[in-house]
Scaffold this motif. Structure first.
Motif, PDB file in Angstrom:
ATOM      1  N   GLY A 175     102.188  45.473 -17.505  1.00 32.51           N
ATOM      2  CA  GLY A 175     103.481  45.999 -17.096  1.00 32.51           C
ATOM      3  C   GLY A 175     103.927  45.537 -15.723  1.00 32.51           C
ATOM      4  N   LYS A 176     104.790  46.372 -15.093  1.00 32.74           N
ATOM      5  CA  LYS A 176     105.359  46.026 -13.788  1.00 32.74           C
ATOM      6  C   LYS A 176     105.559  47.305 -12.985  1.00 32.74           C
ATOM      7  N   ILE A 177     105.240  47.236 -11.683  1.00 35.64           N
ATOM      8  CA  ILE A 177     105.414  48.373 -10.781  1.00 35.64           C
ATOM      9  C   ILE A 177     106.217  47.962  -9.552  1.00 35.64           C
ATOM     10  N   LEU A 178     106.797  48.964  -8.909  1.00 39.48           N
ATOM     11  CA  LEU A 178     107.325  48.808  -7.558  1.00 39.48           C
ATOM     12  C   LEU A 178     106.325  49.509  -6.665  1.00 39.48           C
ATOM     13  N   ILE A 236     107.159  45.968  -2.811  1.00 40.19           N
ATOM     14  CA  ILE A 236     107.064  44.710  -3.550  1.00 40.19           C
ATOM     15  C   ILE A 236     106.854  45.025  -5.019  1.00 40.19           C
ATOM     16  N   GLU A 237     107.464  44.220  -5.890  1.00 38.02           N
ATOM     17  CA  GLU A 237     107.206  44.353  -7.318  1.00 38.02           C
ATOM     18  C   GLU A 237     105.964  43.546  -7.660  1.00 38.02           C
ATOM     19  N   ILE A 238     105.100  44.151  -8.447  1.00 37.90           N
ATOM     20  CA  ILE A 238     103.877  43.482  -8.908  1.00 37.90           C
ATOM     21  C   ILE A 238     103.819  43.674 -10.420  1.00 37.90           C
ATOM     22  N   SER A 239     103.524  42.612 -11.148  1.00 37.07           N
ATOM     23  CA  SER A 239     103.443  42.699 -12.606  1.00 37.07           C
ATOM     24  C   SER A 239     102.184  42.009 -13.101  1.00 37.07           C
ATOM     25  N   GLN A 240     101.980  42.127 -14.405  1.00 35.89           N
ATOM     26  CA  GLN A 240     100.846  41.453 -15.019  1.00 35.89           C
ATOM     27  C   GLN A 240     100.983  39.939 -14.902  1.00 35.89           C
ATOM     28  N   LYS A 241     102.192  39.463 -14.689  1.00 39.93           N
ATOM     29  CA  LYS A 241     102.433  38.025 -14.549  1.00 39.93           C
ATOM     30  C   LYS A 241     102.283  37.550 -13.109  1.00 39.93           C
ATOM     31  N   SER A 242     102.214  38.484 -12.169  1.00 37.11           N
ATOM     32  CA  SER A 242     102.068  38.117 -10.755  1.00 37.11           C
ATOM     33  C   SER A 242     100.716  37.461 -10.533  1.00 37.11           C
ATOM     34  N   ASN A 243     100.719  36.472  -9.694  1.00 40.57           N
ATOM     35  CA  ASN A 243      99.464  35.806  -9.350  1.00 40.57           C
ATOM     36  C   ASN A 243      99.018  36.272  -7.966  1.00 40.57           C
ATOM     37  N   PHE A 244      99.219  37.575  -7.684  1.00 37.38           N
ATOM     38  CA  PHE A 244      98.806  38.111  -6.395  1.00 37.38           C
ATOM     39  C   PHE A 244      98.487  39.589  -6.521  1.00 37.38           C
ATOM     40  N   SER A 245      97.822  40.095  -5.515  1.00 43.17           N
ATOM     41  CA  SER A 245      97.519  41.513  -5.368  1.00 43.17           C
ATOM     42  C   SER A 245      97.970  41.912  -3.973  1.00 43.17           C
ATOM     43  N   LEU A 246      97.991  43.203  -3.700  1.00 45.33           N
ATOM     44  CA  LEU A 246      98.385  43.694  -2.386  1.00 45.33           C
ATOM     45  C   LEU A 246      97.179  44.343  -1.730  1.00 45.33           C
ATOM     46  N   PHE A 289     103.396  54.106  -6.089  1.00 47.14           N
ATOM     47  CA  PHE A 289     104.090  53.105  -6.901  1.00 47.14           C
ATOM     48  C   PHE A 289     104.881  53.782  -8.009  1.00 47.14           C
ATOM     49  N   LEU A 290     105.894  53.057  -8.499  1.00 45.07           N
ATOM     50  CA  LEU A 290     106.753  53.490  -9.583  1.00 45.07           C
ATOM     51  C   LEU A 290     106.548  52.532 -10.741  1.00 45.07           C
ATOM     52  N   CYS A 291     106.272  53.068 -11.934  1.00 47.97           N
ATOM     53  CA  CYS A 291     106.113  52.239 -13.125  1.00 47.97           C
ATOM     54  C   CYS A 291     107.500  51.814 -13.609  1.00 47.97           C
ATOM     55  N   LEU A 292     107.748  50.512 -13.666  1.00 46.56           N
ATOM     56  CA  LEU A 292     109.046  49.969 -14.048  1.00 46.56           C
ATOM     57  C   LEU A 292     109.111  49.543 -15.515  1.00 46.56           C
ATOM     58  N   SER A 293     107.979  49.391 -16.158  1.00 47.05           N
ATOM     59  CA  SER A 293     107.931  48.952 -17.546  1.00 47.05           C
ATOM     60  C   SER A 293     107.592  50.137 -18.448  1.00 47.05           C
ATOM     61  N   ASN A 294     107.575  49.919 -19.754  1.00 46.55           N
ATOM     62  CA  ASN A 294     107.253  51.016 -20.681  1.00 46.55           C
ATOM     63  C   ASN A 294     105.884  51.618 -20.394  1.00 46.55           C
ATOM     64  N   GLU A 295     104.989  50.782 -19.915  1.00 44.72           N
ATOM     65  CA  GLU A 295     103.635  51.232 -19.609  1.00 44.72           C
ATOM     66  C   GLU A 295     103.055  50.300 -18.550  1.00 44.72           C
ATOM     67  N   CYS A 296     102.307  50.858 -17.642  1.00 44.65           N
ATOM     68  CA  CYS A 296     101.648  50.029 -16.634  1.00 44.65           C
ATOM     69  C   CYS A 296     100.328  50.678 -16.243  1.00 44.65           C
TER      70      CYS A 296
END
Length: 122
Positions: free
Chosen positions: A73-76, A95-105, A115-122
């Motif tokens: 999924g994707k989070i803010l 920052i938005e972070i998703s399963q497609k992101s190639n980074f971590s914080l 964080f806020l879940c932006l996708s149906n599930e994260c």
């Protein structure tokens, strides 16, 4: 593994490596030797539904560093610098972070985090 500084001292975006093949992928998330002189990082997982807000959390005793990655999924993600002697005290970073992101914080201790879940599930 590479790290990029943010506008808040100590807060870093960490880029790992994804290795893809027919089975899926393997993602390099954390290499201890890259974080010399750091306490162990609090590492846990959560699962959330869309629009679930988690945080802002802060440990006042036994402060914790954190390392945030998204595996589905994707989070803010939002952090607030609460280090009293910091030049960026009270400032926030998101920052938005998703399963497609190639980074971590990477989040140093004494930061509020949520964080806020932006996708149906994260």
């Amino acid at each position: 593994m590479k790290s990029k500084n943010t506008k808040i001292n100590g807060l870093k975006i960490i880029s790992g490596k994804n290795h893809y093949d027919s089975r899926g992928f393997f993602k390099e998330i954390y290499v201890k030797k890259k974080f010399k002189n750091h306490k162990p990082i609090f590492w846990c997982m959560s699962k959330s539904k869309k629009n679930v807000l988690r945080g802002l959390h802060l440990q006042t005793k036994n402060s914790q560093e954190k390392f945030v990655s998204v595996i589905k999924g994707k989070i803010l993600d939002v952090v607030v610098d609460l280090r009293k002697n910091s030049k960026t005290y009270g400032k926030h970073f998101s920052i938005e972070i998703s399963q497609k992101s190639n980074f971590s914080l990477y989040i140093p201790e004494k930061f509020a985090h949520g964080f806020l879940c932006l996708s149906n599930e994260c």
